[in-house]
Scaffold this motif. Structure first.
Motif, short mmCIF file in Angstrom:
data_model
loop_
_atom_site.label_atom_id
_atom_site.label_comp_id
_atom_site.label_asym_id
_atom_site.label_seq_id
_atom_site.Cartn_x
_atom_site.Cartn_y
_atom_site.Cartn_z
N LEU A 1 59.02 54.06 40.42
CA LEU A 1 57.67 53.71 39.99
C LEU A 1 56.79 54.95 39.98
CD1 LEU A 1 57.15 50.51 42.15
CD2 LEU A 1 57.62 50.56 39.71
N PRO A 2 55.75 54.97 39.15
CA PRO A 2 54.77 56.05 39.26
C PRO A 2 54.23 56.10 40.69
CG PRO A 2 54.40 54.79 37.26
CD PRO A 2 55.44 54.05 38.05
N PRO A 3 53.93 57.28 41.21
CA PRO A 3 53.58 57.41 42.63
C PRO A 3 52.35 56.61 43.06
CG PRO A 3 53.14 59.45 41.43
CD PRO A 3 53.96 58.59 40.53
N ALA A 4 51.47 56.30 42.13
CA ALA A 4 50.24 55.59 42.52
C ALA A 4 50.40 54.07 42.53
CB ALA A 4 49.10 55.97 41.57
N THR A 5 51.49 53.56 42.00
CA THR A 5 51.62 52.13 41.74
C THR A 5 51.38 51.28 42.98
OG1 THR A 5 53.24 52.58 40.00
CG2 THR A 5 53.15 50.32 40.88
N ARG A 6 52.06 51.56 44.04
CA ARG A 6 52.04 50.68 45.21
C ARG A 6 50.69 50.70 45.92
NH1 ARG A 6 57.04 48.80 46.90
NH2 ARG A 6 58.76 49.46 45.55
N CYS A 7 50.09 51.85 46.05
CA CYS A 7 48.81 51.92 46.76
C CYS A 7 47.67 51.37 45.92
CB CYS A 7 48.52 53.35 47.21
SG CYS A 7 49.58 53.88 48.59
N PHE A 8 47.74 51.51 44.60
CA PHE A 8 46.73 50.87 43.75
C PHE A 8 46.84 49.36 43.86
CE2 PHE A 8 45.47 54.85 42.22
CZ PHE A 8 44.40 54.72 41.33
N GLN A 9 48.07 48.85 43.88
CA GLN A 9 48.26 47.41 44.06
C GLN A 9 47.69 46.96 45.40
OE1 GLN A 9 52.21 45.36 43.41
NE2 GLN A 9 52.10 45.07 45.63
N ALA A 10 47.95 47.74 46.45
CA ALA A 10 47.48 47.38 47.78
C ALA A 10 45.96 47.33 47.84
CB ALA A 10 48.02 48.37 48.81
N LEU A 11 45.30 48.32 47.25
CA LEU A 11 43.84 48.34 47.23
C LEU A 11 43.28 47.14 46.48
CD1 LEU A 11 42.63 52.00 46.58
CD2 LEU A 11 42.24 50.60 48.61
N ARG A 12 43.88 46.82 45.32
CA ARG A 12 43.41 45.69 44.52
C ARG A 12 43.54 44.38 45.28
NH1 ARG A 12 47.54 44.16 40.83
NH2 ARG A 12 47.64 42.23 42.04
N ILE A 13 44.65 44.21 45.98
CA ILE A 13 44.85 42.99 46.76
C ILE A 13 43.81 42.87 47.86
CG2 ILE A 13 46.43 41.85 48.39
CD1 ILE A 13 48.75 42.90 46.68
N GLU A 14 43.51 43.98 48.51
CA GLU A 14 42.52 43.96 49.59
C GLU A 14 41.12 43.71 49.05
OE1 GLU A 14 40.78 44.38 53.48
OE2 GLU A 14 42.79 43.86 52.74
N VAL A 15 40.76 44.37 47.96
CA VAL A 15 39.43 44.19 47.38
C VAL A 15 39.17 42.72 47.04
CG1 VAL A 15 38.01 44.65 45.33
CG2 VAL A 15 39.17 46.53 46.48
N ASN A 16 40.18 42.06 46.47
CA ASN A 16 40.01 40.69 45.97
C ASN A 16 40.56 39.62 46.89
OD1 ASN A 16 38.90 41.30 43.16
ND2 ASN A 16 40.72 42.58 43.21
N HIS A 17 41.06 40.02 48.06
CA HIS A 17 41.60 39.07 49.04
C HIS A 17 42.63 38.15 48.38
CE1 HIS A 17 38.37 40.50 51.59
NE2 HIS A 17 37.49 40.11 50.70
N GLU A 18 43.52 38.74 47.61
CA GLU A 18 44.38 37.96 46.73
C GLU A 18 45.37 37.06 47.46
OE1 GLU A 18 46.06 40.21 43.43
OE2 GLU A 18 44.33 41.54 43.49
N LEU A 19 45.97 37.53 48.54
CA LEU A 19 46.97 36.70 49.22
C LEU A 19 46.30 35.56 49.98
CD1 LEU A 19 49.59 39.32 50.44
CD2 LEU A 19 49.54 37.98 48.33
N GLU A 20 45.15 35.82 50.58
CA GLU A 20 44.41 34.74 51.24
C GLU A 20 43.96 33.70 50.21
OE1 GLU A 20 43.26 38.55 53.57
OE2 GLU A 20 43.79 37.97 51.52
N GLU A 21 43.51 34.20 49.05
CA GLU A 21 43.08 33.32 47.97
C GLU A 21 44.25 32.44 47.50
OE1 GLU A 21 40.65 32.02 44.55
OE2 GLU A 21 40.20 32.82 46.53
N LEU A 22 45.43 33.03 47.38
CA LEU A 22 46.59 32.28 46.93
C LEU A 22 46.99 31.21 47.93
CD1 LEU A 22 48.93 31.72 45.03
CD2 LEU A 22 50.13 33.70 45.99
N GLN A 23 47.01 31.57 49.21
CA GLN A 23 47.37 30.59 50.24
C GLN A 23 46.40 29.41 50.24
OE1 GLN A 23 50.05 30.60 52.42
NE2 GLN A 23 49.34 28.59 53.11
N GLN A 24 45.10 29.71 50.21
CA GLN A 24 44.10 28.64 50.20
C GLN A 24 44.17 27.83 48.91
OE1 GLN A 24 40.25 30.42 51.00
NE2 GLN A 24 41.09 31.65 52.66
#
Length: 320
Positions: A198-221
């Motif tokens: 993967l491009p070197p930025a892929t994983r950390c950009f994904q991680a930041l986006r998930i944290e900004v939008n609380h995506e996993l908590e949103e999905l669980q709820q």
């Protein structure tokens, strides 16, 4: 930029949901409105509660879905609060719910939204631009330990601790402002050829986006709200795009599809757990070669479908 979004797994999703008669459906991630449009066309008596946290997506979808008139109810918000949105229009139960998780193509392709490392733009990443927390805020204020945890947990990045240390060291000199700054740091630490191709930025950009939008908590709820809202026999379809989301959906479906969880050997059940779902897709549905040729971004999409149990003794049939 117009909000043009090609819905993934469209035929498979519509087929799964319309295997029963639909009177009321919730599209918790409206996006460009492609899935909702197809559902409204497939079942002329159906109404849809269309939810999205992105005001730009809602505005574009309102135009696209205008021909359907009062059959569509729009709501600006998060799908984790779908029960409140449904109650506001007098719905206590629905027949189908669709959740298409993750970032949309228009969000990625709009540089000023800050979702992509392909453009040098402000570190934003908010799906709802009325929210206050941005990716820059996280890089500039979170502790080194918090940053390392985010990069490792949400990005599964092996060099998470080294990246977190460098982020804190560099912000002491100058605040983090742009995607280009952060992408350059990641390339320096991770290297041009990432260990997984993967491009070197892929994983950390994904991680930041998930944290900004609380995506996993949103999905669980959202999953919990969906199961509570579905009428007996109703369908729940969830499309995910990375392993963290898919794993969460898979295990939640399994948990809701299981009954007694008492330790083996007890003469009678004392836990009282009752199965609420039947899993209709024991393996996720993925894009066909034809769809992948037309839309390469569908490559990682996985569709899982479950049905609300009608009773403990009448499980629903799996999808063919």
């Amino acid at each position: 930029m117009p909000f043009l979004h090609r819905p993934v797994l469209l035929e498979q999703t519509v087929s799964a949901l319309t295997s029963i008669r639909l009177a009321r459906v919730i599209d918790g991630t409206l996006g460009g409105g492609g899935h909702t449009e197809a559902l409204l066309q497939a079942q002329p008596d159906c109404q849809v509660l269309a939810i999205d946290r992105d005001a730009n997506a809602l505005a574009a979808a309102r135009e696209r879905l205008a021909p359907f008139g009062e059959r569509v109810h729009f709501h600006h918000g998060t799908f984790s609060h779908m029960a409140e949105a449904a109650k506001a229009i007098g719905w206590n139960q629905v027949d189908g719910i669709l959740l298409d998780i993750g970032v949309s193509s228009p969000q990625i392709d709009t540089p000023e939204r800050g979702f992509s490392f392909r453009y040098d733009a402000p570190l934003d990443m908010r799906m709802n631009q009325e929210d206050s927390l941005t990716a820059a805020d996280i890089l500039n204020t979170y502790s080194e330990a918090q940053l390392g945890d985010i990069f490792f947990r949400y990005g599964e990045e092996r060099k998470s601790r080294a990246i977190a240390h460098a982020v804190v060291a560099m912000r002491d000199k100058t605040p983090w402002k742009t995607t280009g700054q952060f992408a350059a740091l990641l390339e320096q630490i991770v290297g041009r050829a990432h260990q997984h191709g993967l491009p070197p930025a892929t994983r950390c950009f994904q991680a930041l986006r998930i944290e900004v939008n609380h995506e996993l908590e949103e999905l669980q709820q959202g999953l919990e709200s969906a199961v509570a809202l579905l009428a007996p026999g109703g369908r729940l379809a969830v499309i995910t795009f990375h392993s963290l989301e898919d794993r969460l959906v898979k295990f939640y479906f399994r948990e809701q599809a299981s009954s007694c969880t008492c330790p083996p050997g007890l003469p009678v059940c004392v836990c009282g757990k009752v199965a609420t779902l039947d899993i209709l897709t024991h393996k996720p549905i993925m894009a066909t070669p034809e769809e992948l040729e037309a839309n390469p971004r569908a490559a990682s999409a996985k569709l899982r479908v479950a049905a609300k149990r009608q009773s403990a003794d009448t499980p629903s049939s799996a999808l063919k």
